[in-house]
Design a protein around this motif. Structure first.
Motif, PDB file in Angstrom:
ATOM      1  N   LEU A  25       5.082  -3.772  19.195  1.00 29.02           N
ATOM      2  CA  LEU A  25       5.461  -3.241  17.884  1.00 29.02           C
ATOM      3  C   LEU A  25       5.574  -4.356  16.843  1.00 29.02           C
ATOM      4  O   LEU A  25       5.332  -4.123  15.655  1.00 29.02           O
ATOM      5  CB  LEU A  25       6.763  -2.462  17.995  1.00 29.02           C
ATOM      6  N   ASP A  26       5.929  -5.556  17.267  1.00 25.02           N
ATOM      7  CA  ASP A  26       5.918  -6.695  16.341  1.00 25.02           C
ATOM      8  C   ASP A  26       4.506  -6.943  15.822  1.00 25.02           C
ATOM      9  O   ASP A  26       4.311  -7.273  14.642  1.00 25.02           O
ATOM     10  CB  ASP A  26       6.435  -7.956  17.034  1.00 25.02           C
ATOM     11  N   VAL A  27       3.509  -6.813  16.698  1.00 23.42           N
ATOM     12  CA  VAL A  27       2.113  -6.980  16.268  1.00 23.42           C
ATOM     13  C   VAL A  27       1.747  -5.916  15.242  1.00 23.42           C
ATOM     14  O   VAL A  27       1.121  -6.203  14.216  1.00 23.42           O
ATOM     15  CB  VAL A  27       1.155  -6.922  17.480  1.00 23.42           C
ATOM     16  N   VAL A  28       2.151  -4.664  15.512  1.00 20.89           N
ATOM     17  CA  VAL A  28       1.843  -3.572  14.575  1.00 20.89           C
ATOM     18  C   VAL A  28       2.454  -3.856  13.209  1.00 20.89           C
ATOM     19  O   VAL A  28       1.798  -3.710  12.166  1.00 20.89           O
ATOM     20  CB  VAL A  28       2.357  -2.229  15.132  1.00 20.89           C
ATOM     21  N   ARG A  29       3.701  -4.283  13.199  1.00 17.37           N
ATOM     22  CA  ARG A  29       4.357  -4.575  11.928  1.00 17.37           C
ATOM     23  C   ARG A  29       3.661  -5.737  11.213  1.00 17.37           C
ATOM     24  O   ARG A  29       3.515  -5.727   9.994  1.00 17.37           O
ATOM     25  CB  ARG A  29       5.831  -4.899  12.160  1.00 17.37           C
ATOM     26  N   ARG A  30       3.210  -6.728  11.968  1.00 21.23           N
ATOM     27  CA  ARG A  30       2.505  -7.859  11.359  1.00 21.23           C
ATOM     28  C   ARG A  30       1.192  -7.409  10.714  1.00 21.23           C
ATOM     29  O   ARG A  30       0.813  -7.900   9.653  1.00 21.23           O
ATOM     30  CB  ARG A  30       2.233  -8.923  12.418  1.00 21.23           C
ATOM     31  N   LEU A  31       0.507  -6.466  11.360  1.00 26.49           N
ATOM     32  CA  LEU A  31      -0.747  -5.951  10.788  1.00 26.49           C
ATOM     33  C   LEU A  31      -0.517  -5.385   9.397  1.00 26.49           C
ATOM     34  O   LEU A  31      -1.300  -5.616   8.469  1.00 26.49           O
ATOM     35  CB  LEU A  31      -1.324  -4.857  11.681  1.00 26.49           C
ATOM     36  N   ALA A  32       0.571  -4.630   9.251  1.00 23.75           N
ATOM     37  CA  ALA A  32       0.871  -4.023   7.954  1.00 23.75           C
ATOM     38  C   ALA A  32       1.364  -5.066   6.961  1.00 23.75           C
ATOM     39  O   ALA A  32       0.871  -5.145   5.824  1.00 23.75           O
ATOM     40  CB  ALA A  32       1.903  -2.918   8.127  1.00 23.75           C
ATOM     41  N   ARG A  33       2.324  -5.882   7.382  1.00 27.35           N
ATOM     42  CA  ARG A  33       2.955  -6.818   6.454  1.00 27.35           C
ATOM     43  C   ARG A  33       2.004  -7.913   5.979  1.00 27.35           C
ATOM     44  O   ARG A  33       1.935  -8.215   4.787  1.00 27.35           O
ATOM     45  CB  ARG A  33       4.170  -7.473   7.123  1.00 27.35           C
ATOM     46  N   GLU A  34       1.308  -8.535   6.911  1.00 27.56           N
ATOM     47  CA  GLU A  34       0.514  -9.722   6.577  1.00 27.56           C
ATOM     48  C   GLU A  34      -0.918  -9.405   6.194  1.00 27.56           C
ATOM     49  O   GLU A  34      -1.531 -10.161   5.429  1.00 27.56           O
ATOM     50  CB  GLU A  34       0.517 -10.708   7.749  1.00 27.56           C
ATOM     51  N   TYR A  35      -1.457  -8.305   6.706  1.00 27.03           N
ATOM     52  CA  TYR A  35      -2.876  -8.036   6.500  1.00 27.03           C
ATOM     53  C   TYR A  35      -3.141  -6.753   5.718  1.00 27.03           C
ATOM     54  O   TYR A  35      -4.299  -6.405   5.476  1.00 27.03           O
ATOM     55  CB  TYR A  35      -3.600  -8.009   7.849  1.00 27.03           C
ATOM     56  N   GLY A  36      -2.086  -6.040   5.340  1.00 25.21           N
ATOM     57  CA  GLY A  36      -2.251  -4.866   4.495  1.00 25.21           C
ATOM     58  C   GLY A  36      -2.922  -3.691   5.164  1.00 25.21           C
ATOM     59  O   GLY A  36      -3.414  -2.772   4.499  1.00 25.21           O
ATOM     60  N   ILE A  37      -2.942  -3.666   6.501  1.00 23.21           N
ATOM     61  CA  ILE A  37      -3.581  -2.582   7.237  1.00 23.21           C
ATOM     62  C   ILE A  37      -2.678  -1.345   7.225  1.00 23.21           C
ATOM     63  O   ILE A  37      -1.451  -1.448   7.294  1.00 23.21           O
ATOM     64  CB  ILE A  37      -3.899  -3.022   8.677  1.00 23.21           C
TER      65      ILE A  37
END
Length: 269
Positions: free
Chosen positions: A183-195
């Protein structure tokens, strides 16, 4: 390497399969840079809805658009360049290394001769790094633990370089540590990469901690949708799951937690 988020809009969607309608009149928006979590009781249609907006099941009514383009008008290749989907239990190919699996995620971008380009290699390395799967890249997939294997599948999805990622129960069968890592990876996708990320979860605590928006499904429709604080209330949870709970805020993190209310036995006289 960066990814460009795309927006998904589903309006008035009826979803079902095998001649059975499970959900009716669903409105759902997945926005770039946002983690949207779908929750609800077993059998309420969470996975069916996710597969419908992913183009794997045809909507029985209504419409789905990606960045304003009707989903039905996109070829499978064009859709795969925009949208990546990870099912609950993907099959594990025997003898395949993590790097080979992640390379397969580039299938929608390959040219006529299927050759890997510099862009493909860059995307693979980016996906391995973002998913924390780089140390596993030369390991065989069938020899990994459940958490390691899930990171490898996440890397494969990311290698598509899609701006919309849909994950169906990505934490199933994982222990608590590995659930948090995924879930940390999922959150990083949204926060850092705008996915734009759409995730089906069972755990309401995870939904509260990781979701920017939460959609509660039950009884054939949407019970509530909005921020975790607005949606994950005792009233909504009781209505959707048929359980009497107390909902509290964690004073240290601000996250929500809920506990079942237990009836006290009557005092003896």
């Amino acid at each position: 390497m960066t990814a460009t988020g795309v927006r998904l809009d589903a309006r008035g969607v009826d979803a079902g399969h095998a001649g059975r309608t499970v959900l009716r009149g669903i409105d759902l928006t997945l926005k770039p840079g946002t983690v949207t979590v779908l929750v609800g009781p077993n059998g309420c249609g969470k996975s069916t809805l996710l597969r419908t907006v992913a183009g794997l099941l045809p909507p029985l009514a209504g419409s789905v658009h990606i960045d304003g383009v009707p989903l039905r008008s996109l070829s499978r290749r064009a859709l795969s360049q925009q949208l990546a989907f990870l099912p609950q239990a993907p099959l594990v190919p025997a003898g395949v290394t993590v790097r080979d699996l992640v390379r397969h995620g580039r299938y929608a971008h390959r040219g006529a001769f299927g050759r890997h380009t510099d862009a493909d290699r860059e995307a693979v390395e980016w996906a391995l790094e973002v998913s924390d799967a780089a140390p596993l890249s030369e390991s065989r997939l069938d020899e990994l633990s459940g958490g390691e294997r899930q990171r490898a599948w996440l890397a494969t999805v990311l290698a598509q370089r899609a701006g919309l990622v849909l994950l169906d129960e990505p934490t199933t069968y994982l222990d608590l540590r590995h659930q948090f890592e995924v879930l940390d990876v999922v959150r990083r996708l949204a926060r850092e990469y705008g996915i734009a990320c759409g995730v089906v979860l069972h755990d309401l605590m995870h939904a509260a901690a990781y979701g920017d928006e939460v959609v509660v499904l039950a009884d054939g429709g949407v019970v509530a949708a909005g921020t975790p604080a607005d949606v994950l209330t005792a009233e909504t949870i009781g209505r959707a799951f048929g359980i009497d709970v107390t909902v509290v805020h964690d004073p240290d993190t601000g996250h929500l937690a809920c506990f079942p209310r237990r009836s006290e036995p009557a005092a003896s006289s």
